[in-house]
Enzyme design. Structure first.
Site, PDB file in Angstrom:
ATOM      1  CG  ASN A   7      -1.855   1.069   1.507  1.00 19.45           C
ATOM      2  OD1 ASN A   7      -1.555   2.283   1.164  1.00 19.45           O
ATOM      3  ND2 ASN A   7      -3.232   0.778   1.554  1.00 19.45           N
ATOM      4  CG  HIS A  43      -8.070   3.684   1.134  1.00 22.54           C
ATOM      5  ND1 HIS A  43      -8.442   3.213   2.472  1.00 22.54           N
ATOM      6  CD2 HIS A  43      -9.191   4.387   0.954  1.00 22.54           C
ATOM      7  CE1 HIS A  43      -9.643   3.303   2.684  1.00 22.54           C
ATOM      8  NE2 HIS A  43     -10.183   4.049   2.097  1.00 22.54           N
ATOM      9  NE  ARG A  45      -8.082   7.023   4.288  1.00 22.43           N
ATOM     10  CZ  ARG A  45      -8.762   6.117   5.124  1.00 22.43           C
ATOM     11  NH1 ARG A  45     -10.198   6.368   4.997  1.00 22.43           N
ATOM     12  NH2 ARG A  45      -8.261   5.129   5.635  1.00 22.43           N
ATOM     13  CG  HIS A  50      -2.944   8.908   1.774  1.00 27.26           C
ATOM     14  ND1 HIS A  50      -3.966   8.319   1.102  1.00 27.26           N
ATOM     15  CD2 HIS A  50      -3.317   8.433   3.121  1.00 27.26           C
ATOM     16  CE1 HIS A  50      -4.718   7.633   1.693  1.00 27.26           C
ATOM     17  NE2 HIS A  50      -4.244   7.653   3.019  1.00 27.26           N
ATOM     18  CD  GLU A  70      -7.239  -0.943   0.656  1.00 32.34           C
ATOM     19  OE1 GLU A  70      -6.834   0.126   1.229  1.00 32.34           O
ATOM     20  OE2 GLU A  70      -6.975  -2.271   1.254  1.00 32.34           O
ATOM     21  CG  HIS A 205      -5.753  -1.269   9.455  1.00 37.32           C
ATOM     22  ND1 HIS A 205      -5.880  -0.070   8.688  1.00 37.32           N
ATOM     23  CD2 HIS A 205      -5.503  -0.821  10.560  1.00 37.32           C
ATOM     24  CE1 HIS A 205      -5.793   0.722   9.299  1.00 37.32           C
ATOM     25  NE2 HIS A 205      -5.364   0.561  10.647  1.00 37.32           N
ATOM     26  CG  ASP A 206      -2.381  -0.889  12.677  1.00 40.39           C
ATOM     27  OD1 ASP A 206      -3.130  -0.677  13.277  1.00 40.39           O
ATOM     28  OD2 ASP A 206      -1.541  -0.088  11.853  1.00 40.39           O
ATOM     29  N   GLY A 228       1.165  -1.271   4.481  1.00 41.80           N
ATOM     30  CA  GLY A 228       1.571  -0.104   3.703  1.00 41.80           C
ATOM     31  C   GLY A 228       2.415   0.710   5.042  1.00 41.80           C
ATOM     32  CG  HIS A 229       1.289   3.012   9.181  1.00 43.86           C
ATOM     33  ND1 HIS A 229       0.907   4.402   9.026  1.00 43.86           N
ATOM     34  CD2 HIS A 229       1.805   2.782  10.365  1.00 43.86           C
ATOM     35  CE1 HIS A 229       1.322   4.997  10.068  1.00 43.86           C
ATOM     36  NE2 HIS A 229       1.982   4.101  10.915  1.00 43.86           N
TER      37      HIS A 229
HETATM   38  C1  LIG Z   1      -8.205  -0.483   4.617  1.00 44.48           C
HETATM   39  C2  LIG Z   1      -7.050  -0.358   5.383  1.00 44.48           C
HETATM   40  O1  LIG Z   1      -7.097  -0.949   6.496  1.00 44.48           O
HETATM   41  C3  LIG Z   1      -6.030   0.357   4.737  1.00 44.48           C
HETATM   42  O2  LIG Z   1      -5.836  -0.043   3.594  1.00 44.48           O
HETATM   43  C4  LIG Z   1      -6.092   1.973   4.538  1.00 44.48           C
HETATM   44  O3  LIG Z   1      -5.868   2.223   3.260  1.00 44.48           O
HETATM   45  C5  LIG Z   1      -5.566   2.564   5.490  1.00 44.48           C
HETATM   46  O4  LIG Z   1      -5.550   4.012   5.472  1.00 44.48           O
HETATM   47  P1  LIG Z   1      -4.582   4.968   5.696  1.00 44.48           P
HETATM   48  O5  LIG Z   1      -3.280   4.595   4.886  1.00 44.48           O
HETATM   49  O6  LIG Z   1      -5.130   6.292   5.147  1.00 44.48           O
HETATM   50  O7  LIG Z   1      -4.429   4.891   7.325  1.00 44.48           O
HETATM   51  N1  LIG Z   2      -5.718  -2.997   3.437  1.00 47.49           N
HETATM   52  C1  LIG Z   2      -4.601  -2.673   4.432  1.00 47.49           C
HETATM   53  C2  LIG Z   2      -3.714  -1.850   3.421  1.00 47.49           C
HETATM   54  O1  LIG Z   2      -3.810  -1.784   2.290  1.00 47.49           O
HETATM   55  C3  LIG Z   2      -2.645  -1.445   4.458  1.00 47.49           C
HETATM   56  O2  LIG Z   2      -2.879  -1.023   5.895  1.00 47.49           O
HETATM   57  P1  LIG Z   2      -1.738  -0.677   6.720  1.00 47.49           P
HETATM   58  O3  LIG Z   2      -0.434  -1.585   6.606  1.00 47.49           O
HETATM   59  O4  LIG Z   2      -1.122   0.601   6.205  1.00 47.49           O
HETATM   60  O5  LIG Z   2      -2.267  -0.567   7.876  1.00 47.49           O
END
Ligand SMILES: CC(=O)[C@@H](O)[C@H](O)COP(=O)(O)O
Ligand SMILES: NCC(=O)COP(=O)(O)O
Length: 252
Positions: A7, A43, A45, A50, A70, A205-206, A228-229
């Protein structure tokens, strides 16, 4: 094999903190793919904090791997507040223009800090069904962002989803604590219910380098994780190639 979809939201977040095109979302997509990532996730938004609609159009032109977009399908068009940045045209407009391999529908509202819950299909299922049908007519595989709740997952099949993406935030939150196994077991059960319903299984997610291996070991039938994060920070710490290799190692 469980596919790794990177991501790129946080690359775009850094870019948007200045009026420049650096770092480039396209460049980092290509670097992640060259390092072994199986797909790219974004994603967009409505506030375009972003990933912007224009990033989606640019990525759709160059990606040669699975593209997963997403978002909330009911997210309406929104004016851009930045000079030189196109307006957000609405989630469905982005999909119609980009035709990604997969759409992951997420029930986020505009003022959420991040995604923090799955769909309630007892409430949203009826209005999601025609949206899912349209997305599938556009050639997209449709995944619904879901909590690990069996009765909800059963409804996902009924509204026409191809896959679900289990929202793994609660697992990540519990990972270092005493409730880890109890929470993880909810995801194990959810994965079995998804398999019974012939729903493909994604997760995200996380997820990170600490919690991913156990999740992969215990939750079967996992087709894809999107990360991603944590990945973005790991790429700073380890270097992008080593970070990708570390995630792939945990998915082997
Ligand atoms: C759906 C999900 O859990 C993530 O893919 C989302 O894209 C996180 O969004 P942010 O990067 O805006 O926190
Ligand atoms: N669907 C989860 C995603 O795309 C990334 O989530 P995160 O690793 O940024 O929490």
């Amino acid at each position: 094999m469980t596919a790794l979809s990177i991501n790129l939201n946080k690359i775009a977040l850094i870019r948007n903190s200045r009026d420049t095109e650096y770092p480039s979302v396209i460049h980092h997509a290509q670097r992640c793919i060259a390092a072994g990532a199986h797909g790219i996730t974004v994603h967009p938004r409505p506030d375009q904090r972003h990933i912007r609609a224009d990033d989606c159009y640019d990525l759709a032109k160059v990606l040669n791997v699975e593209f997963n977009i997403e978002g909330n399908p009911f997210a309406a068009a929104m004016k851009s507040d930045r000079q030189g940045v196109s307006d957000y045209p609405g989630f469905m407009e982005i999909i119609r223009a980009t035709r990604p391999a997969q759409c992951t529908l997420v029930p986020d509202n505009n003022d959420q800090l991040t995604s923090d819950h799955g769909f309630d299909l007892t409430r949203d299922g009826e209005r999601l069904a025609p949206v899912i049908a349209e997305l599938k007519s556009l050639g997209a595989r449709v995944s619904l962002f879901m909590d690990p709740v069996p009765e909800q997952i059963r409804l996902a099949r009924e509204v026409g989803a191809d896959r679900i993406e289990l929202y793994t935030g609660p697992y990540a939150d519990a990972f270092a604590g005493a409730r880890r196994d109890e929470v993880l077991q909810q995801f194990v059960v959810a994965s079995e219910v998804a398999a019974e319903c012939e729903l493909g299984l994604n997760a995200g997610h996380d997820l990170n380098l600490h919690n991913l291996a156990l999740f992969k070991q215990r939750v079967h039938h996992l087709l894809e994780v999107s990360i991603g994060h944590a990945f973005t920070v790991d790429a700073i710490d380890l270097g992008l190639d080593r970070a990708i290799a570390a995630y792939l190692e945990r998915l082997a």
